[in-house]
Design a protein around this motif. Structure first.
Motif, PDB file in Angstrom:
ATOM      1  N   HIS A 107       0.708  -1.147  -0.332  1.00 24.89           N
ATOM      2  CA  HIS A 107       0.346  -0.355   0.022  1.00 24.89           C
ATOM      3  C   HIS A 107       0.643   1.598  -0.019  1.00 24.89           C
ATOM      4  O   HIS A 107       0.146   2.921   1.020  1.00 24.89           O
ATOM      5  CB  HIS A 107      -0.884  -0.102   1.079  1.00 24.89           C
ATOM      6  N   MET A 108       2.110   1.098  -0.258  1.00 20.62           N
ATOM      7  CA  MET A 108       2.712   2.336  -0.712  1.00 20.62           C
ATOM      8  C   MET A 108       3.529   3.159   0.171  1.00 20.62           C
ATOM      9  O   MET A 108       2.799   4.150   0.456  1.00 20.62           O
ATOM     10  CB  MET A 108       2.389   3.036  -1.313  1.00 20.62           C
ATOM     11  N   PRO A 109       3.771   2.840   1.641  1.00 17.86           N
ATOM     12  CA  PRO A 109       3.984   4.223   2.461  1.00 17.86           C
ATOM     13  C   PRO A 109       5.135   4.679   2.523  1.00 17.86           C
ATOM     14  O   PRO A 109       6.054   4.705   1.654  1.00 17.86           O
ATOM     15  CB  PRO A 109       4.513   2.893   4.161  1.00 17.86           C
ATOM     16  N   LEU A 110       4.741   5.519   2.542  1.00 22.76           N
ATOM     17  CA  LEU A 110       5.727   7.040   1.556  1.00 22.76           C
ATOM     18  C   LEU A 110       5.658   8.254   3.029  1.00 22.76           C
ATOM     19  O   LEU A 110       5.044   8.186   3.458  1.00 22.76           O
ATOM     20  CB  LEU A 110       5.217   7.986   0.469  1.00 22.76           C
ATOM     21  N   ARG A 111       7.058   8.787   3.314  1.00 20.52           N
ATOM     22  CA  ARG A 111       6.870   9.940   4.439  1.00 20.52           C
ATOM     23  C   ARG A 111       6.418  11.243   3.819  1.00 20.52           C
ATOM     24  O   ARG A 111       7.104  11.572   2.254  1.00 20.52           O
ATOM     25  CB  ARG A 111       8.224  10.199   4.698  1.00 20.52           C
ATOM     26  N   VAL A 112       5.425  11.820   4.126  1.00 17.29           N
ATOM     27  CA  VAL A 112       5.151  12.709   3.397  1.00 17.29           C
ATOM     28  C   VAL A 112       5.269  13.999   4.203  1.00 17.29           C
ATOM     29  O   VAL A 112       4.786  14.041   5.501  1.00 17.29           O
ATOM     30  CB  VAL A 112       3.681  12.850   3.179  1.00 17.29           C
ATOM     31  N   LYS A 113       6.135  15.232   4.079  1.00 14.40           N
ATOM     32  CA  LYS A 113       6.069  16.706   4.567  1.00 14.40           C
ATOM     33  C   LYS A 113       4.709  17.836   4.270  1.00 14.40           C
ATOM     34  O   LYS A 113       5.252  17.747   3.171  1.00 14.40           O
ATOM     35  CB  LYS A 113       7.662  16.696   4.654  1.00 14.40           C
ATOM     36  N   ARG A 114       4.507  18.419   4.864  1.00 14.35           N
ATOM     37  CA  ARG A 114       4.016  19.801   4.270  1.00 14.35           C
ATOM     38  C   ARG A 114       4.794  20.821   3.307  1.00 14.35           C
ATOM     39  O   ARG A 114       6.445  21.075   3.625  1.00 14.35           O
ATOM     40  CB  ARG A 114       3.547  20.930   5.179  1.00 14.35           C
ATOM     41  N   PHE A 115       4.993  21.222   1.783  1.00  8.52           N
ATOM     42  CA  PHE A 115       5.947  22.095   1.366  1.00  8.52           C
ATOM     43  C   PHE A 115       5.619  23.595   1.536  1.00  8.52           C
ATOM     44  O   PHE A 115       4.629  23.925   1.026  1.00  8.52           O
ATOM     45  CB  PHE A 115       6.059  21.933  -0.036  1.00  8.52           C
ATOM     46  N   LEU A 116       6.738  24.093   2.331  1.00 10.90           N
ATOM     47  CA  LEU A 116       6.151  25.497   2.721  1.00 10.90           C
ATOM     48  C   LEU A 116       6.469  26.521   2.118  1.00 10.90           C
ATOM     49  O   LEU A 116       7.734  26.267   1.336  1.00 10.90           O
ATOM     50  CB  LEU A 116       7.042  25.247   4.885  1.00 10.90           C
TER      51      LEU A 116
END
Ligand code: HEM
Length: 548
Positions: free
Chosen positions: A539-548
């Motif tokens: 299910h494709m775990p990825l680290r997701v960060k806000r792009f500010l």
């Protein structure tokens, strides 16, 4: 001449002894015939008699399974790619039960099979059974003239002007998704480090909401509702996708009468019986999931038919695909034109759009995020292109998205390298020569989507690398229809291609403009399932960060 009484005594005795002997002979004859058929199919035909023996290929493998273990244990399309590398552009592989399949990669041959002689190379029965069960007996399963008529009736609903008018419908689900991901990240103790999120699950929800809106004008809102009935039913169904389950399904589908049985009320009502056997347990889950999906599909169609019953001249009428189809059918009925879809066929189309248009696009998006997470430079370039557009307008329209260099390159390159449908099949409908070899009627033809998409003879030495800008200067050997097979070619090519590409662009653009994606952990590797569609098994775990 002996008296009649003696004769009748004699015949009675013979008859009696025959009565005793015959069943033994029948059983023995049957056993001999079955043994002969088994010997013929598993040993004599593939090893000594088949005219296809002259086509190069890997060793025949075990007598019963052939090369099947290598096929289902490998990544979808990869064993085939290795065989093409080793043996050339035409390869023969013996699969289970001595069944031969041919792999052709040359454009001329694929043109013959998929385009110029498509009627003589239909989808094989087993594929139609699988597709029909999960995606309705609609456009994906009909062949020949019936297909031509149905496709003609459906083409206008997928026209560019109609798709352009639909683009705005994508944005409510997309903005929901962006808000939810932001909330998830903000819920972390250190939001600046982002959050590991199973992106395939969210791609599946957003594409379900979009297809329901654009295909049926139906609001599912699975993004905001974790227990949405349709999304849960598809999840149950898609989790069954594995090489082993597909192989078992093919085996069951080869039993005469299987289609009637599997679609009967009896099978559904007795599904708990199947759950007791490990072989049939997946069937029980599939029956249950399909029952729920069909129930919701019937509701969507009923609403549509009611909505459009008086809408023939209504210029304000809805532009979702099903509304267009229902109105076109009403118009056909009014003028009594030749071909009109029956209620059952309309119902099948609902299932087809859901089955063919939802999970494929979700997998395509998940793989694109994976490739970008592993190629930070390309991700940054794409964001540079998108940021100014989203600052101007958070709902960019069709024309704006269509012509963006990086966005187009990234989506096309991802569909090329990791095609959501990595292969399909055709069957020789007549005995005929292909590339100078006599191919017997009934031979399986493996359509090597992933192999051709990454074939060095077309794409060059870096064919297996992710290089989005290659779409700006395509190689000399590239031909538009037969070098990139992700939507295949010819009259059976994907009717939803333009819609899928646009939808992927809209979702991806919003995600990349708002977030950064990284692998979830060091050493993470892609885990594509080897089944009808290629989705990420984890299910494709990825680290997701806000792009500010
Ligand atoms: C990235 C997304 C998609 C991919 C990779 C994809 C791929 C394909 C492929 C390879 C086929 C041919 C299968 C075969 O002949 O065995 C196909 C057929 C089809 N697809 Fe798609 N598809 C996608 C999205 C969609 C969407 C969004 C829809 C509709 C809403 C759709 C509807 C269909 C239909 C109806 C067919 C059967 C066409 C025919 O036989 O005339 N697909 N697709």
């Amino acid at each position: 001449m002996p008296p009649p009484s003696v004769l009748s005594d004699f015949s009675a005795t013979v008859g009696e002894s025959l009565l005793h002997v015959r069943p033994i002979y029948i059983v023995a004859g049957l056993c001999a015939w079955i043994s002969w058929r088994i010997l013929y199919r598993l040993v004599l035909w593939p090893r000594f008699l088949s005219p296809l023996r002259i086509v190069p290929g890997p060793p025949l493998g075990g007598i019963i399974a052939g090369q099947f273990p290598a096929i289902i244990q490998g990544e979808a399309g990869i064993p085939q790619r290795e065989w093409v590398k080793q043996h050339g552009s035409a390869v023969r592989v013996v699969g289970p039960l001595g069944i031969e399949r041919l792999i052709y990669t040359k454009a001329d041959t694929l043109h013959k099979i998929l385009v110029s002689e498509w009627m003589e190379h239909p989808r094989p029965g087993f594929l139609r059974e699988i597709l029909g069960f999960v995606a309705g007996y609609g456009l994906l399963t009909v062949t020949g003239t019936e297909h031509k008529q149905m496709r003609k009736a459906m083409n206008p609903a997928f026209s560019i002007p109609n798709l352009m008018a639909q683009t705005d419908m994508y944005y409510d689900p997309i903005h929901n998704l962006v808000r939810i991901l932001n909330e998830q990240i903000d819920g972390e103790t250190e939001p600046s480090k982002g959050k590991v999120i199973h992106m395939y699950e969210w791609m599946s929800k957003v594409t379900l909401d979009i297809i329901c809106e654009t295909a049926f004008g139906y609001r599912t809102d699975s993004l905001n509702n974790p227990h949405n009935a349709l999304s849960e039913a598809y999840e149950d169904l898609l989790n069954l996708q594995s090489g082993k389950n597909i192989a078992e399904f093919i085996l069951l589908a080869s039993i005469p009468g299987f289609k009637r049985f599997i679609n009967s009320d009896w099978a559904y009502n007795h599904r708990h019986w199947f759950a007791k056997s490990s072989l049939l347990a997946p069937m029980s889950i599939a029956l249950d999931a399909m029952h729920r999906i069909k129930k919701i599909s019937a509701e969507m169609l009923a609403e549509k038919t009611k909505d459009n019953a008086v809408a023939l001249s209504d210029t304000e009428a809805k532009r979702d695909i099903m509304s267009l189809l229902v109105r076109a059918r009403n118009a056909d009925l009014a003028i009594k034109s030749g071909y009109t879809m029956t209620d059952q066929q309309m119902m099948d189309q609902v299932l087809t759009f859901l089955g063919a248009g939802h999970e494929t696009t979700a997998s395509g998006l998940a793989w694109t995020l994976w490739l970008l997470a592993n190629n930070k430079g390309h991700q940054d370039e794409l964001r540079k292109e998108l940021k100014p557009i989203f600052e101007n307008n958070p709902r960019p329209e069709y024309r704006t998205l269509k012509d963006l260099t990086w966005l187009d390159g990234v989506v096309m390159e991802s569909l090329r390298l990791l095609p959501p449908v990595p292969m399909t099949f055709r069957q020789a409908g007549k005995t005929d020569y292909i590339e100078g070899v006599l191919v017997p009627k009934g031979t399986m033809l493996y359509i090597p989507i992933r192999v051709v998409n990454t074939w060095k003879e077309i794409w060059g030495e870096d064919a297996e690398e992710f290089r989005p800008l290659r779409w700006q200067s395509l190689p000399k050997a590239y031909t538009p229809t037969l070098s990139f097979l992700s939507f295949i070619a010819g009259p059976h090519a994907c009717i939803g291609k333009t819609m899928a590409v646009m939808e992927m662009k809209a979702v991806l653009a919003a995600l990349i403009a708002n977030f950064e994606f990284e692998p979830a952990y060091e050493g993470q590797v892609a885990q594509p399932t080897a089944a009808v569609t290629m989705k990420p098994a984890d299910h494709m775990p990825l680290r997701v960060k806000r792009f500010l």
